[in-house]
Design a protein around this motif. Structure first.
Motif, PDB file in Angstrom:
ATOM      1  N   ARG A 412      49.852 -52.986 -50.963  1.00 47.35           N
ATOM      2  CA  ARG A 412      51.044 -53.664 -51.712  1.00 47.35           C
ATOM      3  C   ARG A 412      50.478 -53.922 -53.229  1.00 47.35           C
ATOM      4  N   PRO A 413      50.550 -52.955 -54.092  1.00 47.53           N
ATOM      5  CA  PRO A 413      50.083 -53.350 -55.385  1.00 47.53           C
ATOM      6  C   PRO A 413      50.996 -54.056 -56.303  1.00 47.53           C
ATOM      7  N   GLN A 414      50.360 -54.741 -57.276  1.00 50.42           N
ATOM      8  CA  GLN A 414      51.333 -55.630 -58.037  1.00 50.42           C
ATOM      9  C   GLN A 414      51.889 -54.952 -59.451  1.00 50.42           C
ATOM     10  N   LYS A 415      50.809 -53.716 -59.706  1.00 49.60           N
ATOM     11  CA  LYS A 415      51.448 -52.961 -60.638  1.00 49.60           C
ATOM     12  C   LYS A 415      51.458 -51.363 -60.301  1.00 49.60           C
ATOM     13  N   ILE A 416      52.528 -50.864 -60.712  1.00 47.22           N
ATOM     14  CA  ILE A 416      52.625 -49.480 -60.448  1.00 47.22           C
ATOM     15  C   ILE A 416      52.621 -48.544 -61.563  1.00 47.22           C
ATOM     16  N   GLY A 417      51.830 -47.435 -61.674  1.00 49.53           N
ATOM     17  CA  GLY A 417      51.441 -46.672 -62.620  1.00 49.53           C
ATOM     18  C   GLY A 417      52.332 -45.414 -62.364  1.00 49.53           C
ATOM     19  N   ILE A 418      52.876 -44.880 -63.352  1.00 49.16           N
ATOM     20  CA  ILE A 418      53.898 -43.610 -63.425  1.00 49.16           C
ATOM     21  C   ILE A 418      53.496 -42.465 -64.147  1.00 49.16           C
TER      22      ILE A 418
END
Length: 472
Positions: A412-418
């Protein structure tokens, strides 16, 4: 028939092959030299008529006439089997007739007798030359196809070799790039390490200098006090009063002890300079990492958001996407009624129904490789990626936009890298807090230019956790 009988006369009765170096026994029968030698070694009699062969007959004589005929016949048979144009002279192994026909049904050569036999009854026959023509044309076409395929395969193999060379070259280039970039980071870290160490050394030198000055003052005062103590002690050791007073007054110029001695211990204090590097003492790695972000290139994309949704507000810097609840009129009855008409007045309230809102980046990606991070916080629903290709999070489940496939990732990450590679058309997602890989989409239908895409759900009147683009 004569030809078949003639061949039988030239055949060894032991190996049933055309004679090879034939020899003749005393009884007149001939055999291959090797066959006769092997037979006579086990029994002393002719293999054909069983006539005794004396020991003096062991010397086998070559049958030159038979040898000449056998060699000619072997040569003739070899030539007959080696030329297709002489196929008409071949003999049927069953009827010893010339093979002049081709059975289309059984796909084999046949003689006249074979054609009329029961085994080939009802079969279709053609003359050999007529039957050979279409087969030849078919094989010529087949050979051409094979030749074309060989050319195509050679071209493919050549292209594959070029791709292998390109891959090795690309790998070497990437290896050089990786070494260079890591060396740049190493240089930065070594430089900052030297700077922080030098700062610590200067702080140490300043502190030691101050403490050394204080120590020198203390040692000077200590020496003076010890000297005074020695003088007073020496004077006290004199027993004669007259001599004692004379000695003390002459040495101290008639000064009283109060004038000779001034306590220094209360005046001096130990200098206690505590070395401190501030945040570099307790949070060195974090602070240096933050400093390194300023020199790392390239960094995360500085996206600017835009949205056409009615209830969406984009911050002035274009980094935050917030929900603005619409104020609607509701015929909610109040406790008070109008004293003139008896109707209940209306009052406004917030629209707290569940809504979905989307936004795009104001700029589009056309080429190259790009990376950006989005802070999704604790939202239970969001879509992040690019238009028509994105990752969906919904109630602790991750699925993709194309395959609609549930992923095994459970964090459940708080930040998503794309990460977007426009050339290979790959779209990858990461947990930006520890760079754990979530999923990679390799969609061949992804077209450029393409904009970053965001969507999330609102289920309350006010949005306390706005979606935002991370900046470093």
């Amino acid at each position: 028939m004569a030809s078949a009988s003639y061949t039988e006369d030239l055949t060894c009765s032991i190996c049933l092959m055309i004679f090879t170096d034939p020899v003749i026994l005393l009884c007149g029968h001939s055999f291959c030299r090797e066959c006769a030698t092997l037979s006579l070694s086990s029994q002393r009699q002719c293999p054909q008529c069983r006539a005794a062969v004396p020991k003096e007959g062991t010397c086998l004589l070559t049958n030159h006439n038979l040898k000449s005929l056998a060699e000619k016949e072997a040569e003739k048979l070899q030539k007959g089997h080696g030329k297709d144009t002489e196929g008409a002279d071949w003999l049927c192994p069953e009827h010893e007739e010339k093979l002049k026909l081709f059975c289309v049904t059984d796909q084999q050569l046949a003689c006249i007798i074979c054609r009329d036999g029961e085994r080939h009854e009802g079969h279709k026959f053609k003359p050999i030359k007529e039957a050979a023509a279409p087969v030849r044309r078919e094989l010529e076409t087949f050979v051409q196809h094979v030749s074309d395929d060989i050319c195509a395969l050679e071209s493919l193999a050549s292209t594959q070799k070029e791709e292998i060379t390109k891959t090795k070259t690309k790998s070497q280039q990437l290896m050089t790039q990786i070494c260079r970039q890591f060396e740049e980071m190493h240089q930065f870290l070594r430089k900052r390490e030297d700077e922080i160490k030098n700062d610590l050394k200067h702080r140490e030198e300043d502190a030691v200098e101050k403490m050394s000055e204080t120590l020198h003052t203390m040692e000077t005062a200590l020496s003076e006090s010890r000297e005074l103590e020695g003088r007073v002690t020496s004077a006290l050791e004199i027993k004669d009063p007259e001599r004692f007073l004379k000695c003390w007054s002459e040495e101290n110029n008639r000064k009283t002890p109060e004038h000779l001695f001034r306590p220094r211990a209360d005046e001096l204090q130990v200098v206690n300079t505590t070395l401190c590097l501030g945040p570099y003492e307790s949070h060195l790695q974090f602070f240096v990492w933050k400093e390194m972000l300023q020199v790392i290139q390239p960094r995360a994309e500085l996206l600017s958001l835009k949205s056409d949704s009615r209830n969406i507000t984009v911050s002035d810097d274009g980094k935050h996407l917030m929900y603005s609840p619409e104020i609607i009129q509701s015929s909610l009855s109040l406790s008070l009624r109008c004293k003139y008409c008896g109707h209940s007045p209306t009052r406004p309230r917030e629209d707290t129904s569940e809504r979905y809102a989307s936004a795009f980046s104001s700029s589009e990606f056309t080429s190259g490789q790009h990376y950006w991070e989005i802070e999704v916080g604790k939202k239970d629903y969001w879509k992040i990626g690019v238009k028509n290709n994105y990752l969906i999070y919904n109630n602790q489940k991750y699925v993709t936009s194309k395959q609609n496939k549930k992923l095994t990732f459970t964090g459940r990450p708080q930040k998503i890298g794309i990460y977007l590679n426009c050339q290979s058309k790959e779209l990858s997602f990461y947990d930006a807090e520890n760079m754990t890989h979530i999923h990679t989409m390799t969609e061949g239908c992804m077209s450029v230019p393409v904009a970053a895409y965001f969507e999330y759900k609102f289920s309350r009147g006010a949005d306390h956790y706005p979606l935002k683009v991370c900046c470093y």
